[in-house]
Motif scaffolding. Structure first.
Motif, mmCIF file in Angstrom:
data_model
loop_
_atom_site.group_PDB
_atom_site.id
_atom_site.type_symbol
_atom_site.label_atom_id
_atom_site.label_comp_id
_atom_site.label_asym_id
_atom_site.label_seq_id
_atom_site.Cartn_x
_atom_site.Cartn_y
_atom_site.Cartn_z
ATOM 1 N N SER A 1 -0.177 -13.380 3.576
ATOM 2 C CA SER A 1 0.066 -13.690 5.405
ATOM 3 C C SER A 1 -0.245 -14.998 5.113
ATOM 4 O O SER A 1 -0.758 -16.104 5.328
ATOM 5 N N ASN A 2 1.084 -15.210 6.378
ATOM 6 C CA ASN A 2 1.175 -17.112 6.519
ATOM 7 C C ASN A 2 0.670 -16.888 8.470
ATOM 8 O O ASN A 2 1.244 -17.818 8.503
ATOM 9 N N ASN A 3 0.051 -15.972 8.657
ATOM 10 C CA ASN A 3 0.053 -15.938 10.443
ATOM 11 C C ASN A 3 0.619 -15.654 11.384
ATOM 12 O O ASN A 3 0.861 -15.934 12.459
ATOM 13 N N THR A 4 2.297 -14.746 10.597
ATOM 14 C CA THR A 4 3.154 -14.785 11.294
ATOM 15 C C THR A 4 2.883 -13.083 11.256
ATOM 16 O O THR A 4 2.071 -11.885 10.432
ATOM 17 N N THR A 5 3.584 -12.311 12.288
ATOM 18 C CA THR A 5 4.180 -10.618 11.990
ATOM 19 C C THR A 5 4.730 -10.742 11.037
ATOM 20 O O THR A 5 4.592 -9.389 10.433
ATOM 21 N N THR A 6 5.360 -11.588 10.254
ATOM 22 C CA THR A 6 5.880 -11.118 8.558
ATOM 23 C C THR A 6 5.606 -11.298 7.727
ATOM 24 O O THR A 6 5.288 -13.082 7.146
ATOM 25 N N PRO A 7 5.109 -10.505 6.912
ATOM 26 C CA PRO A 7 4.440 -11.166 5.327
ATOM 27 C C PRO A 7 5.767 -11.688 4.480
ATOM 28 O O PRO A 7 6.938 -12.023 4.910
ATOM 29 N N GLN A 8 4.609 -12.712 4.012
ATOM 30 C CA GLN A 8 5.997 -13.572 2.961
ATOM 31 C C GLN A 8 5.654 -13.288 1.502
ATOM 32 O O GLN A 8 4.357 -12.910 1.170
ATOM 33 N N TYR A 9 6.287 -13.713 0.658
ATOM 34 C CA TYR A 9 6.422 -13.249 -0.845
ATOM 35 C C TYR A 9 7.047 -14.829 -1.973
ATOM 36 O O TYR A 9 8.143 -15.641 -1.191
ATOM 37 N N VAL A 10 6.427 -14.784 -3.030
ATOM 38 C CA VAL A 10 7.149 -15.816 -3.732
ATOM 39 C C VAL A 10 7.174 -15.399 -5.154
ATOM 40 O O VAL A 10 6.490 -14.444 -5.092
ATOM 41 N N THR A 11 8.025 -15.344 -6.307
ATOM 42 C CA THR A 11 8.375 -14.375 -7.648
ATOM 43 C C THR A 11 8.937 -15.343 -8.281
ATOM 44 O O THR A 11 9.848 -16.574 -7.439
#
Length: 168
Positions: free
Chosen positions: A51-61
């Motif tokens: 969570s980056n404190n917005t409504t859209t989760p983020q990812y890294v891979t």
């Protein structure tokens, strides 16, 4: 200065490639789970969703987390994230379960990573779970061998001999 989600990679000898993913506000309860990690099937690469404190989760891979992007937006901030790979798949399929901070009822959603993008956002339930008492559950058969789909080769050395069999 707040709560941070970061990462470091273990190369077998020491921790390398440390990085910061997100800063979270101090107002978040300690009952949240703002990130999770899984292995992407046969690729041997990790994926972190956070969570980056917005409504859209983020990812890294990636091997060194060189690939990043956004999951499908869930409508409000996620406070609980659970990601798991499909262990029976020979690809990088995984699934993401999120619980958001909507009120009065928490919305639990699922979406899938197909190896290139997130898709198939579905709502699982819209019931109250007292934020933090929810966890996704999954099951797979870790011991079953994959099916053998290779047909046998053509017979090239079949011999017939004449043999008398007594009693026939």
């Amino acid at each position: 200065n707040g709560r941070r989600i970061g990462y470091a990679l273990w190369d077998g000898n020491l921790w390398t490639d440390k990085g910061l993913l997100a800063d979270l506000p101090d107002t978040l309860s300690i009952n949240i789970r703002p990130f999770d990690v899984c292995w992407l099937g046969a690729t041997g690469k990790p994926m972190i969703v956070y969570s980056n404190n917005t409504t859209t989760p983020q990812y890294v891979t990636g091997t060194n987390f060189e690939n990043s992007g956004s999951c499908v937006g869930i409508g409000t901030k996620p406070y609980w994230i659970n990601i798991f790979s499909d262990h029976n798949a020979n690809n990088s399929t995984c699934h993401l379960i999120t619980a958001d901070e909507s009120s009065p009822d928490t919305v639990i959603k699922i979406q899938s990573w197909d190896g290139t993008q997130w898709r198939n956002l579905k709502t699982l339930t819209t019931k109250s779970f007292n934020k933090g008492c929810m966890y996704g559950s999954y099951r797979y058969n870790d011991t079953a061998l994959p099916p053998d789909n290779t047909p046998p080769a053509a017979v090239t050395n079949l011999y017939v001999s004449s043999t008398d069999v007594e009693g026939v």
